[in-house]
Design a protein around this motif. Structure first.
Motif, PDB file in Angstrom:
ATOM      1  N   ILE A  77       0.820  -1.213   0.000  1.00  0.00           N
ATOM      2  CA  ILE A  77       0.000   0.000   0.000  1.00  0.00           C
ATOM      3  C   ILE A  77       0.852   1.260   0.000  1.00  0.00           C
ATOM      4  O   ILE A  77       0.517   2.245  -0.671  1.00  0.00           O
ATOM      5  CB  ILE A  77      -0.978  -0.015   1.197  1.00  0.00           C
ATOM      6  CG1 ILE A  77      -2.102  -1.021   0.923  1.00  0.00           C
ATOM      7  CG2 ILE A  77      -1.568   1.363   1.442  1.00  0.00           C
ATOM      8  CD1 ILE A  77      -3.194  -1.027   1.949  1.00  0.00           C
ATOM      9  N   ALA A  78       1.974   1.252   0.716  1.00  0.00           N
ATOM     10  CA  ALA A  78       2.801   2.464   0.794  1.00  0.00           C
ATOM     11  C   ALA A  78       3.363   2.878  -0.572  1.00  0.00           C
ATOM     12  O   ALA A  78       3.196   4.023  -0.984  1.00  0.00           O
ATOM     13  CB  ALA A  78       3.916   2.274   1.817  1.00  0.00           C
ATOM     14  N   PRO A  79       4.042   1.981  -1.324  1.00  0.00           N
ATOM     15  CA  PRO A  79       4.546   2.418  -2.631  1.00  0.00           C
ATOM     16  C   PRO A  79       3.436   2.745  -3.622  1.00  0.00           C
ATOM     17  O   PRO A  79       3.575   3.680  -4.425  1.00  0.00           O
ATOM     18  CB  PRO A  79       5.378   1.219  -3.112  1.00  0.00           C
ATOM     19  CG  PRO A  79       4.959   0.066  -2.284  1.00  0.00           C
ATOM     20  CD  PRO A  79       4.514   0.625  -0.983  1.00  0.00           C
ATOM     21  N   LEU A  83       2.910   6.412  -5.479  1.00  0.00           N
ATOM     22  CA  LEU A  83       2.744   6.639  -6.924  1.00  0.00           C
ATOM     23  C   LEU A  83       1.498   7.477  -7.212  1.00  0.00           C
ATOM     24  O   LEU A  83       1.531   8.401  -8.033  1.00  0.00           O
ATOM     25  CB  LEU A  83       2.668   5.298  -7.652  1.00  0.00           C
ATOM     26  CG  LEU A  83       3.959   4.495  -7.755  1.00  0.00           C
ATOM     27  CD1 LEU A  83       3.687   3.136  -8.396  1.00  0.00           C
ATOM     28  CD2 LEU A  83       5.009   5.258  -8.555  1.00  0.00           C
ATOM     29  N   LEU A  84       0.407   7.158  -6.524  1.00  0.00           N
ATOM     30  CA  LEU A  84      -0.815   7.934  -6.705  1.00  0.00           C
ATOM     31  C   LEU A  84      -0.637   9.364  -6.205  1.00  0.00           C
ATOM     32  O   LEU A  84      -1.166  10.315  -6.795  1.00  0.00           O
ATOM     33  CB  LEU A  84      -1.973   7.259  -5.969  1.00  0.00           C
ATOM     34  CG  LEU A  84      -2.473   5.953  -6.586  1.00  0.00           C
ATOM     35  CD1 LEU A  84      -3.459   5.261  -5.662  1.00  0.00           C
ATOM     36  CD2 LEU A  84      -3.120   6.219  -7.940  1.00  0.00           C
ATOM     37  N   LEU A  90       1.072  16.169  -9.572  1.00  0.00           N
ATOM     38  CA  LEU A  90       1.264  16.757 -10.897  1.00  0.00           C
ATOM     39  C   LEU A  90      -0.050  17.268 -11.486  1.00  0.00           C
ATOM     40  O   LEU A  90      -0.053  18.182 -12.308  1.00  0.00           O
ATOM     41  CB  LEU A  90       1.884  15.722 -11.835  1.00  0.00           C
ATOM     42  CG  LEU A  90       3.284  15.227 -11.450  1.00  0.00           C
ATOM     43  CD1 LEU A  90       3.709  14.108 -12.376  1.00  0.00           C
ATOM     44  CD2 LEU A  90       4.279  16.382 -11.482  1.00  0.00           C
ATOM     45  N   LYS A  91      -1.159  16.688 -11.038  1.00  0.00           N
ATOM     46  CA  LYS A  91      -2.467  17.070 -11.571  1.00  0.00           C
ATOM     47  C   LYS A  91      -3.058  18.239 -10.802  1.00  0.00           C
ATOM     48  O   LYS A  91      -3.422  19.266 -11.386  1.00  0.00           O
ATOM     49  CB  LYS A  91      -3.411  15.869 -11.505  1.00  0.00           C
ATOM     50  CG  LYS A  91      -4.763  16.127 -12.135  1.00  0.00           C
ATOM     51  CD  LYS A  91      -5.621  14.864 -12.094  1.00  0.00           C
ATOM     52  CE  LYS A  91      -6.978  15.128 -12.737  1.00  0.00           C
ATOM     53  NZ  LYS A  91      -7.854  13.915 -12.675  1.00  0.00           N
ATOM     54  N   ALA A  96      -3.692  15.978  -4.055  1.00  0.00           N
ATOM     55  CA  ALA A  96      -2.541  15.264  -3.501  1.00  0.00           C
ATOM     56  C   ALA A  96      -2.488  15.420  -1.985  1.00  0.00           C
ATOM     57  O   ALA A  96      -2.180  14.463  -1.261  1.00  0.00           O
ATOM     58  CB  ALA A  96      -1.254  15.781  -4.135  1.00  0.00           C
ATOM     59  N   LEU A  97      -2.796  16.618  -1.503  1.00  0.00           N
ATOM     60  CA  LEU A  97      -2.806  16.848  -0.058  1.00  0.00           C
ATOM     61  C   LEU A  97      -3.854  15.977   0.618  1.00  0.00           C
ATOM     62  O   LEU A  97      -3.591  15.357   1.660  1.00  0.00           O
ATOM     63  CB  LEU A  97      -3.083  18.323   0.233  1.00  0.00           C
ATOM     64  CG  LEU A  97      -3.190  18.707   1.711  1.00  0.00           C
ATOM     65  CD1 LEU A  97      -1.867  18.453   2.429  1.00  0.00           C
ATOM     66  CD2 LEU A  97      -3.605  20.178   1.852  1.00  0.00           C
ATOM     67  N   PHE A  98      -5.030  15.911   0.024  1.00  0.00           N
ATOM     68  CA  PHE A  98      -6.085  15.065   0.583  1.00  0.00           C
ATOM     69  C   PHE A  98      -5.653  13.603   0.600  1.00  0.00           C
ATOM     70  O   PHE A  98      -5.829  12.911   1.602  1.00  0.00           O
ATOM     71  CB  PHE A  98      -7.365  15.225  -0.243  1.00  0.00           C
ATOM     72  CG  PHE A  98      -8.394  14.173   0.030  1.00  0.00           C
ATOM     73  CD1 PHE A  98      -9.008  14.090   1.270  1.00  0.00           C
ATOM     74  CD2 PHE A  98      -8.730  13.241  -0.945  1.00  0.00           C
ATOM     75  CE1 PHE A  98      -9.950  13.095   1.531  1.00  0.00           C
ATOM     76  CE2 PHE A  98      -9.672  12.252  -0.695  1.00  0.00           C
ATOM     77  CZ  PHE A  98     -10.280  12.180   0.549  1.00  0.00           C
ATOM     78  N   TRP A  99      -5.096  13.138  -0.500  1.00  0.00           N
ATOM     79  CA  TRP A  99      -4.667  11.741  -0.572  1.00  0.00           C
ATOM     80  C   TRP A  99      -3.574  11.446   0.455  1.00  0.00           C
ATOM     81  O   TRP A  99      -3.626  10.434   1.167  1.00  0.00           O
ATOM     82  CB  TRP A  99      -4.180  11.405  -1.975  1.00  0.00           C
ATOM     83  CG  TRP A  99      -3.692  10.001  -2.106  1.00  0.00           C
ATOM     84  CD1 TRP A  99      -2.394   9.561  -2.019  1.00  0.00           C
ATOM     85  CD2 TRP A  99      -4.501   8.834  -2.289  1.00  0.00           C
ATOM     86  NE1 TRP A  99      -2.346   8.195  -2.155  1.00  0.00           N
ATOM     87  CE2 TRP A  99      -3.623   7.728  -2.326  1.00  0.00           C
ATOM     88  CE3 TRP A  99      -5.865   8.630  -2.448  1.00  0.00           C
ATOM     89  CZ2 TRP A  99      -4.075   6.434  -2.507  1.00  0.00           C
ATOM     90  CZ3 TRP A  99      -6.315   7.328  -2.624  1.00  0.00           C
ATOM     91  CH2 TRP A  99      -5.429   6.256  -2.651  1.00  0.00           C
TER      92      TRP A  99
END
Length: 221
Positions: A77-79, A83-84, A90-91, A96-99
């Protein structure tokens, strides 16, 4: 104007439902369990349940449990989460902060809770996997629940949402079940992990509102 008002009226019940069923109720259940764990009390059903489960052990189930315990662990799950995170950075950085807060935050929360409650793991039979840290809550269950909940929020109101819901819930359920089958957690460890991961991600979502201003994407409100 009337369309906007009707949209807001339809949003409020969903937000309240998320608050009570997705955050407050899980936290109440975890709190109820945690109180007894902190006082070193035992839940009478847990040991008989695990022993009954172990009576059905077989080599094929051993392999299946080891597979899902690996898939639901940090090593996978960590790697994948990293990646996500890079893709979302980039999007759009708010996504990204939420994820990052959802998945990494769940891992930190699990560590903190383990140090607070210090619940020993079951020692009922020779185990196929050895774990050195404390058992409450189940980190695998919390990681998988947080990961799946975040993915569901990203896919909500898209053509793939029910596929993500079904596969995600099945995945997290099998991860938690694998931990019980392998004898490394009590049932309340797994339940607390699932509920804590769910409540954590929905709490982060409620605070950050990462999809705000993107109604065309059909994200949950």
């Amino acid at each position: 104007m009337s369309t906007l008002l009707s949209h807001r009226r339809s949003v409020r019940p969903l937000a309240l439902l998320r608050l009570f069923l997705g955050i407050l109720l899980p936290l109440l259940i975890v709190g109820f369990i945690a109180e007894d764990v902190l006082e070193k009390q035992r839940f009478a059903f847990e040991t008989p349940f695990l022993l009954a489960l172990h009576r059905h052990a077989s080599p094929s189930l051993d392999h299946l449990a080891l597979l899902f315990t690996t898939l639901g662990g940090v090593s996978v799950i960590a790697p994948l989460s990293a990646l996500l995170l890079l893709f979302l950075w980039l999007k759009k950085r708010s996504l990204a902060l939420f994820w990052g807060l959802s998945v990494a935050g769940a891992a930190v929360l699990d560590l903190i809770m383990k140090l607070i409650f210090q619940r020993p793991r079951p020692e009922l039979w020779p185990r196929l996997v050895q774990e050195q840290d404390y058992g409450f809550p189940s980190g695998h269950s919390m990681y998988s629940a947080a990961f799946v909940t975040a993915l569901i929020l990203f896919s909500w109101r898209t053509p793939y949402r029910w596929l993500v819901v079904v596969l995600g819930v099945l995945f997290s359920g099998l991860v938690g079940f694998s931990r019980l089958y392998l004898g490394v957690h009590y049932p309340t460890d797994v339940l607390a992990g699932w509920l804590s991961g769910l409540a954590w991600v929905l709490g982060v979502y409620s605070l950050l509102q990462p999809f705000k201003g993107r109604p065309s994407a059909g994200q949950p409100t």
